[in-house]
Design a protein around this motif. Structure first.
Motif, short mmCIF file in Angstrom:
data_model
loop_
_atom_site.label_atom_id
_atom_site.label_comp_id
_atom_site.label_asym_id
_atom_site.label_seq_id
_atom_site.Cartn_x
_atom_site.Cartn_y
_atom_site.Cartn_z
N ALA A 1 27.08 21.60 2.26
CA ALA A 1 25.72 21.90 2.70
C ALA A 1 24.71 21.39 1.66
N ARG A 2 25.04 21.64 0.41
CA ARG A 2 24.15 21.21 -0.66
C ARG A 2 24.03 19.68 -0.71
N ALA A 3 25.15 19.00 -0.53
CA ALA A 3 25.14 17.53 -0.56
C ALA A 3 24.31 16.97 0.59
N SER A 4 24.30 17.62 1.73
CA SER A 4 23.54 17.10 2.88
C SER A 4 22.04 17.08 2.61
N ARG A 5 21.59 17.95 1.71
CA ARG A 5 20.16 17.99 1.37
C ARG A 5 19.81 17.03 0.23
N ARG A 6 20.84 16.53 -0.48
CA ARG A 6 20.58 15.71 -1.67
C ARG A 6 21.00 14.25 -1.53
N VAL A 7 21.88 13.95 -0.58
CA VAL A 7 22.46 12.61 -0.48
C VAL A 7 21.39 11.56 -0.17
N ASP A 8 21.52 10.40 -0.80
CA ASP A 8 20.57 9.32 -0.51
C ASP A 8 21.29 8.18 0.22
N THR A 9 20.54 7.18 0.59
CA THR A 9 21.06 6.08 1.39
C THR A 9 22.18 5.33 0.68
N GLU A 10 22.00 5.07 -0.62
CA GLU A 10 23.05 4.36 -1.36
C GLU A 10 24.33 5.17 -1.47
N GLN A 11 24.19 6.46 -1.65
CA GLN A 11 25.36 7.32 -1.74
C GLN A 11 26.10 7.38 -0.41
N LEU A 12 25.35 7.46 0.67
CA LEU A 12 25.98 7.43 2.00
C LEU A 12 26.73 6.12 2.22
N ALA A 13 26.14 5.02 1.80
CA ALA A 13 26.80 3.72 1.95
C ALA A 13 28.09 3.68 1.14
N GLU A 14 28.06 4.24 -0.06
CA GLU A 14 29.26 4.27 -0.90
C GLU A 14 30.34 5.17 -0.29
N LEU A 15 29.94 6.30 0.25
CA LEU A 15 30.90 7.18 0.93
C LEU A 15 31.54 6.48 2.13
N ARG A 16 30.74 5.75 2.88
CA ARG A 16 31.28 5.01 4.03
C ARG A 16 32.24 3.91 3.56
N ARG A 17 31.90 3.23 2.46
CA ARG A 17 32.78 2.20 1.92
C ARG A 17 34.12 2.81 1.49
N LEU A 18 34.06 3.95 0.83
CA LEU A 18 35.29 4.63 0.42
C LEU A 18 36.11 5.07 1.63
N GLN A 19 35.43 5.56 2.66
CA GLN A 19 36.13 5.98 3.88
C GLN A 19 36.82 4.79 4.55
N GLU A 20 36.17 3.64 4.58
CA GLU A 20 36.80 2.45 5.15
C GLU A 20 38.01 2.03 4.33
N GLY A 21 37.90 2.14 3.02
CA GLY A 21 39.05 1.86 2.16
C GLY A 21 40.19 2.82 2.44
N LEU A 22 39.87 4.09 2.64
CA LEU A 22 40.90 5.08 2.99
C LEU A 22 41.55 4.73 4.31
#
Length: 130
Positions: A1-22
């Motif tokens: 919940a806390r991350a949803s209020r703080r996450v920025d565009t670059e962080q979301l892109a990095e999370l998506r990149r990591l998910q694709e790698g997974l």
């Protein structure tokens, strides 16, 4: 919940990149890479939260998890991807309740698997949690 209020565009892109790698390494069952990417995915979320208490708790909790315990479990690997997808959807929508629910499912699934394993190996002595 806390991350949803703080996450920025670059962080979301990095999370998506990591998910694709997974997604790539899960299909090939490349366990060392899977562990590394899974760690990086959650580490980034934990950093986004800027919660020292959470970091201390996770550091202590993961010390007692057997090496490759989750990565070696095919059912966990399948659930991990769908759990991460739900979490990414919630983070993208900046929806704290959906993020909390997605992470609770992910955490509970892992905790139940670990408790069953520890019970199966007789950690509790008589097979029952004290």
């Amino acid at each position: 919940a806390r991350a949803s209020r703080r996450v920025d565009t670059e962080q979301l892109a990095e999370l998506r990149r990591l998910q694709e790698g997974l997604r790539e390494v899960v299909g090939d069952v490349r366990l060392p890479e899977l562990e590394q990417l899974e760690f990086a995915f959650h580490r980034l979320i934990n950093r986004i939260t800027e919660s020292r208490k959470l970091a201390r708790f996770l550091h202590a909790a993961t010390r007692y998890t057997p090496h490759r315990f989750y990565a070696a479990d095919p059912a966990w690997r399948a659930n991990m991807l769908s759990d991460h997808d739900a979490l990414l959807t919630a983070l993208t929508a900046r929806d704290p309740e959906a993020a909390r629910a997605a992470m609770a499912r992910h955490f509970t699934d892992g905790a139940e698997r670990l408790i069953k394993h520890l019970d199966d190996v007789g950690l509790w002595g008589n097979g029952a949690v004290p």
